[in-house]
Motif scaffolding. Structure first.
Motif, PDB file in Angstrom:
ATOM      1  N   HIS A 210       0.851  -1.193   0.000  1.00 42.95           N
ATOM      2  CA  HIS A 210       0.000   0.000   0.000  1.00 42.95           C
ATOM      3  C   HIS A 210       0.883   1.238   0.000  1.00 42.95           C
ATOM      4  CE1 HIS A 210      -3.394   2.559   0.879  1.00 42.95           C
ATOM      5  NE2 HIS A 210      -2.880   2.950   2.034  1.00 42.95           N
ATOM      6  N   TYR A 211       0.519   2.239  -0.800  1.00 47.05           N
ATOM      7  CA  TYR A 211       1.253   3.499  -0.840  1.00 47.05           C
ATOM      8  C   TYR A 211       0.603   4.531   0.076  1.00 47.05           C
ATOM      9  CZ  TYR A 211       4.933   3.209  -4.359  1.00 47.05           C
ATOM     10  OH  TYR A 211       6.111   2.934  -5.020  1.00 47.05           O
ATOM     11  N   ILE A 212       1.449   5.212   0.868  1.00 47.15           N
ATOM     12  CA  ILE A 212       1.014   6.345   1.677  1.00 47.15           C
ATOM     13  C   ILE A 212       1.892   7.542   1.323  1.00 47.15           C
ATOM     14  CG2 ILE A 212       0.154   4.926   3.585  1.00 47.15           C
ATOM     15  CD1 ILE A 212       2.741   5.679   5.133  1.00 47.15           C
ATOM     16  N   MET A 213       1.428   8.743   1.702  1.00 48.66           N
ATOM     17  CA  MET A 213       2.215   9.953   1.479  1.00 48.66           C
ATOM     18  C   MET A 213       2.766  10.426   2.819  1.00 48.66           C
ATOM     19  SD  MET A 213       1.115  13.622  -0.200  1.00 48.66           S
ATOM     20  CE  MET A 213       0.059  14.148   1.147  1.00 48.66           C
ATOM     21  N   ILE A 214       4.080  10.475   2.937  1.00 51.51           N
ATOM     22  CA  ILE A 214       4.733  10.948   4.154  1.00 51.51           C
ATOM     23  C   ILE A 214       5.014  12.445   4.015  1.00 51.51           C
ATOM     24  CG2 ILE A 214       6.805  10.769   5.587  1.00 51.51           C
ATOM     25  CD1 ILE A 214       7.007   7.825   4.690  1.00 51.51           C
ATOM     26  N   THR A 215       4.645  13.201   5.060  1.00 45.75           N
ATOM     27  CA  THR A 215       4.855  14.648   5.026  1.00 45.75           C
ATOM     28  C   THR A 215       5.898  15.131   6.017  1.00 45.75           C
ATOM     29  OG1 THR A 215       2.974  14.953   6.524  1.00 45.75           O
ATOM     30  CG2 THR A 215       2.538  15.119   4.151  1.00 45.75           C
ATOM     31  N   LYS A 216       6.163  14.351   7.084  1.00 51.37           N
ATOM     32  CA  LYS A 216       7.223  14.749   8.012  1.00 51.37           C
ATOM     33  C   LYS A 216       7.628  13.578   8.904  1.00 51.37           C
ATOM     34  CE  LYS A 216       4.675  16.615  11.961  1.00 51.37           C
ATOM     35  NZ  LYS A 216       4.474  17.742  12.842  1.00 51.37           N
ATOM     36  N   ILE A 217       8.854  13.674   9.408  1.00 46.93           N
ATOM     37  CA  ILE A 217       9.362  12.743  10.419  1.00 46.93           C
ATOM     38  C   ILE A 217       9.822  13.611  11.579  1.00 46.93           C
ATOM     39  CG2 ILE A 217      11.083  11.000  10.991  1.00 46.93           C
ATOM     40  CD1 ILE A 217      11.207  10.282   8.004  1.00 46.93           C
ATOM     41  N   ALA A 218       9.219  13.390  12.744  1.00 48.93           N
ATOM     42  CA  ALA A 218       9.564  14.200  13.918  1.00 48.93           C
ATOM     43  C   ALA A 218       9.322  13.406  15.192  1.00 48.93           C
ATOM     44  CB  ALA A 218       8.730  15.485  13.932  1.00 48.93           C
ATOM     45  N   ASP A 219      10.201  13.584  16.166  1.00 52.47           N
ATOM     46  CA  ASP A 219      10.051  12.957  17.483  1.00 52.47           C
ATOM     47  C   ASP A 219       9.810  11.454  17.392  1.00 52.47           C
ATOM     48  OD1 ASP A 219      10.301  15.510  18.677  1.00 52.47           O
ATOM     49  OD2 ASP A 219       8.159  15.873  18.361  1.00 52.47           O
ATOM     50  N   ASP A 220      10.583  10.792  16.541  1.00 51.65           N
ATOM     51  CA  ASP A 220      10.509   9.335  16.370  1.00 51.65           C
ATOM     52  C   ASP A 220       9.191   8.841  15.780  1.00 51.65           C
ATOM     53  OD1 ASP A 220      13.110   8.931  17.334  1.00 51.65           O
ATOM     54  OD2 ASP A 220      12.397   9.014  19.406  1.00 51.65           O
ATOM     55  N   TRP A 221       8.464   9.730  15.119  1.00 48.55           N
ATOM     56  CA  TRP A 221       7.214   9.352  14.458  1.00 48.55           C
ATOM     57  C   TRP A 221       7.245   9.801  13.001  1.00 48.55           C
ATOM     58  CZ3 TRP A 221       3.452   6.329  16.480  1.00 48.55           C
ATOM     59  CH2 TRP A 221       3.447   6.143  17.865  1.00 48.55           C
ATOM     60  N   VAL A 222       6.667   8.990  12.139  1.00 54.08           N
ATOM     61  CA  VAL A 222       6.489   9.326  10.726  1.00 54.08           C
ATOM     62  C   VAL A 222       5.034   9.733  10.554  1.00 54.08           C
ATOM     63  CG1 VAL A 222       6.553   8.433   8.378  1.00 54.08           C
ATOM     64  CG2 VAL A 222       8.266   7.676  10.037  1.00 54.08           C
ATOM     65  N   HIS A 223       4.821  10.949  10.057  1.00 54.86           N
ATOM     66  CA  HIS A 223       3.478  11.485   9.860  1.00 54.86           C
ATOM     67  C   HIS A 223       3.150  11.483   8.374  1.00 54.86           C
ATOM     68  CE1 HIS A 223       3.200  13.221  13.996  1.00 54.86           C
ATOM     69  NE2 HIS A 223       4.511  13.106  13.877  1.00 54.86           N
ATOM     70  N   GLY A 224       1.950  11.065   8.048  1.00 51.27           N
ATOM     71  CA  GLY A 224       1.579  11.039   6.646  1.00 51.27           C
ATOM     72  C   GLY A 224       0.094  10.972   6.423  1.00 51.27           C
ATOM     73  N   PHE A 225      -0.261  10.897   5.163  1.00 56.85           N
ATOM     74  CA  PHE A 225      -1.664  10.787   4.788  1.00 56.85           C
ATOM     75  C   PHE A 225      -1.881   9.440   4.114  1.00 56.85           C
ATOM     76  CE2 PHE A 225      -5.534  11.400   2.399  1.00 56.85           C
ATOM     77  CZ  PHE A 225      -6.327  12.097   3.299  1.00 56.85           C
TER      78      PHE A 225
END
Length: 196
Positions: free
Chosen positions: A121-136
């Motif tokens: 599955h493809y997701i869109m990653i927008t940032k990596i911060a504080d040991d977490w990957v944030h995306g849509f």
């Protein structure tokens, strides 16, 4: 005006939806030429399943690379992007790697993750911060079972914010657990950022 991010309309269109979301994230609506949308859908959903049914396997990595190459070569008024296709050992989440560099420059990363041993599955990653990957995640979900402490659904009230976060150490695993990059030999990602 920036457009809200979209969700998939089928079980198979995560790649074209992620690509459309990346373009929507990087550009205002009036800056996106119709040719871009046309080519994304033209090249994606290229796999062939049983009985010669197109798209049943989603979109191949070759099509992702082809769309990325086309997007980088296409220029129209204010629309210009740079893309880099990564695979295998190139898909690294370290702080000085190409993914973090792309995000630091205001870009997005379309990343192939494992949902099961056989399902990608493809997701869109927008940032990596504080040991977490944030995306849509374009696959609409209200809950994720069995992933407490590793994967969380976020409220995306404005329609453009991340709706998913994955613990960095969890995502970067080579074994075939859920919501991870999976085996190094099968990893792939497309980096996209706006050219000025």
């Amino acid at each position: 005006m920036h457009t809200p991010l979209h969700y998939q309309v089928s079980e198979y269109d995560c790649v074209p939806t992620a690509l459309i979301n990346a373009v929507s994230y990087l550009f205002k609506r009036k800056q996106v030429p119709p040719m871009v949308i046309r080519h994304i859908y033209l090249y994606c959903l290229d796999t062939v399943g049983r009985n010669a049914r197109f798209g049943i396997g989603g979109t191949s990595k070759y099509a992702v690379r082809l769309v990325g190459n086309w997007l980088e070569s296409y220029r129209f008024k204010n629309f210009a992007v740079r893309t880099v296709f990564l695979e295998k050992e190139g898909v690294r989440l370290d702080s000085d790697g190409p993914i973090q560099n792309c995000l630091d420059q205001g870009g997005v990363v379309l990343c192939n993750i494992r949902l099961t041993q056989k399902e990608e599955h493809y997701i869109m990653i927008t940032k990596i911060a504080d040991d977490w990957v944030h995306g849509f995640d374009s696959y609409f979900r209200t809950a994720i079972r069995g992933m407490k402490g590793h994967v969380s659904i976020l409220e995306s009230g404005d329609g453009r914010s991340p709706n998913l976060k994955i613990r960095l150490s969890w995502l970067d695993q080579p074994d075939c657990r859920r919501f991870c990059l999976g085996p190094v030999a099968q990893r792939e990602a497309l980096l996209m950022w706006r050219m000025t």
